[in-house]
Design a protein around this motif. Structure first.
Motif, PDB file in Angstrom:
ATOM      1  N   ASP A  72       0.885  -1.166   0.000  1.00  0.00           N
ATOM      2  CA  ASP A  72       0.000   0.000   0.000  1.00  0.00           C
ATOM      3  C   ASP A  72       0.919   1.210   0.000  1.00  0.00           C
ATOM      4  O   ASP A  72       1.507   1.554   1.033  1.00  0.00           O
ATOM      5  N   ASN A  73       1.082   1.830  -1.156  1.00  0.00           N
ATOM      6  CA  ASN A  73       2.026   2.938  -1.271  1.00  0.00           C
ATOM      7  C   ASN A  73       1.636   4.120  -0.392  1.00  0.00           C
ATOM      8  O   ASN A  73       2.506   4.816   0.132  1.00  0.00           O
ATOM      9  N   ALA A  74       0.366   4.354  -0.233  1.00  0.00           N
ATOM     10  CA  ALA A  74      -0.081   5.483   0.583  1.00  0.00           C
ATOM     11  C   ALA A  74       0.337   5.316   2.038  1.00  0.00           C
ATOM     12  O   ALA A  74       0.558   6.294   2.750  1.00  0.00           O
ATOM     13  N   LYS A  75       0.458   4.076   2.467  1.00  0.00           N
ATOM     14  CA  LYS A  75       0.831   3.784   3.848  1.00  0.00           C
ATOM     15  C   LYS A  75       2.288   3.358   3.975  1.00  0.00           C
ATOM     16  O   LYS A  75       2.734   3.045   5.082  1.00  0.00           O
ATOM     17  N   ASN A  76       3.004   3.294   2.850  1.00  0.00           N
ATOM     18  CA  ASN A  76       4.387   2.788   2.854  1.00  0.00           C
ATOM     19  C   ASN A  76       4.469   1.449   3.585  1.00  0.00           C
ATOM     20  O   ASN A  76       5.372   1.208   4.402  1.00  0.00           O
ATOM     21  N   THR A  77       3.527   0.598   3.272  1.00  0.00           N
ATOM     22  CA  THR A  77       3.423  -0.692   3.941  1.00  0.00           C
ATOM     23  C   THR A  77       3.496  -1.820   2.921  1.00  0.00           C
ATOM     24  O   THR A  77       2.872  -1.741   1.861  1.00  0.00           O
ATOM     25  N   VAL A  78       4.249  -2.842   3.260  1.00  0.00           N
ATOM     26  CA  VAL A  78       4.362  -4.026   2.423  1.00  0.00           C
ATOM     27  C   VAL A  78       3.855  -5.217   3.221  1.00  0.00           C
ATOM     28  O   VAL A  78       4.041  -5.292   4.438  1.00  0.00           O
ATOM     29  N   TYR A  79       3.203  -6.123   2.514  1.00  0.00           N
ATOM     30  CA  TYR A  79       2.629  -7.307   3.137  1.00  0.00           C
ATOM     31  C   TYR A  79       3.207  -8.561   2.491  1.00  0.00           C
ATOM     32  O   TYR A  79       3.591  -8.557   1.327  1.00  0.00           O
ATOM     33  N   LEU A  80       3.233  -9.624   3.269  1.00  0.00           N
ATOM     34  CA  LEU A  80       3.617 -10.927   2.728  1.00  0.00           C
ATOM     35  C   LEU A  80       2.615 -11.959   3.227  1.00  0.00           C
ATOM     36  O   LEU A  80       2.588 -12.285   4.410  1.00  0.00           O
TER      37      LEU A  80
END
Length: 120
Positions: A72-80
């Motif tokens: 989620d680029n808006a949150k600077n969050t990456v998920y796995l």
């Protein structure tokens, strides 16, 4: 200074699933590539999956078809999202993010890691 905070690790039975999250904060620049690496006991750290800011992904052969990386680029969050876990997936999972400075280059940052244990 960019800080990466990981969450979602834990103990899971073989065949189970886990979802890891990593949020980058403190950057004044674009966070470009983000990814997950893991280090099993007695082994070197290895790439698990990576994703660019425009959504291109790269996976280790050992996790293709079982793991899915997203962001989620808006949150600077990456998920796995990790499915069909086996004991071979046990290890400390580290988040990595690259801060992009444009023509001046950039810098890689690492999280402190989250432990994933796959065991019955």
């Amino acid at each position: 200074q960019v800080q990466l905070v990981e969450s979602g690790g834990g103990l899971v039975q073989p065949g189970g699933s886990l979802r890891l999250s990593c949020t980058a904060s403190g950057s004044r620049f674009t966070i470009n590539n983000m990814g997950w690496y893991r280090q099993a006991p007695g082994k070197e750290r290895e790439l698990v999956a990576a994703i660019t800011s425009d959504g291109r992904t790269n996976y280790a052969n050992s996790v293709k078809g079982r793991f899915a990386i997203s962001r989620d680029n808006a949150k600077n969050t990456v998920y796995l999202q990790m499915n069909s876990l086996t004991s071979e997936d046990t290890g400390v999972y580290y988040c990595k993010a690259r801060e992009d400075w444009g023509v001046r280059g950039g810098m890689d940052y690492w999280g402190k890691g989250t432990l994933v244990t796959v065991s019955s």
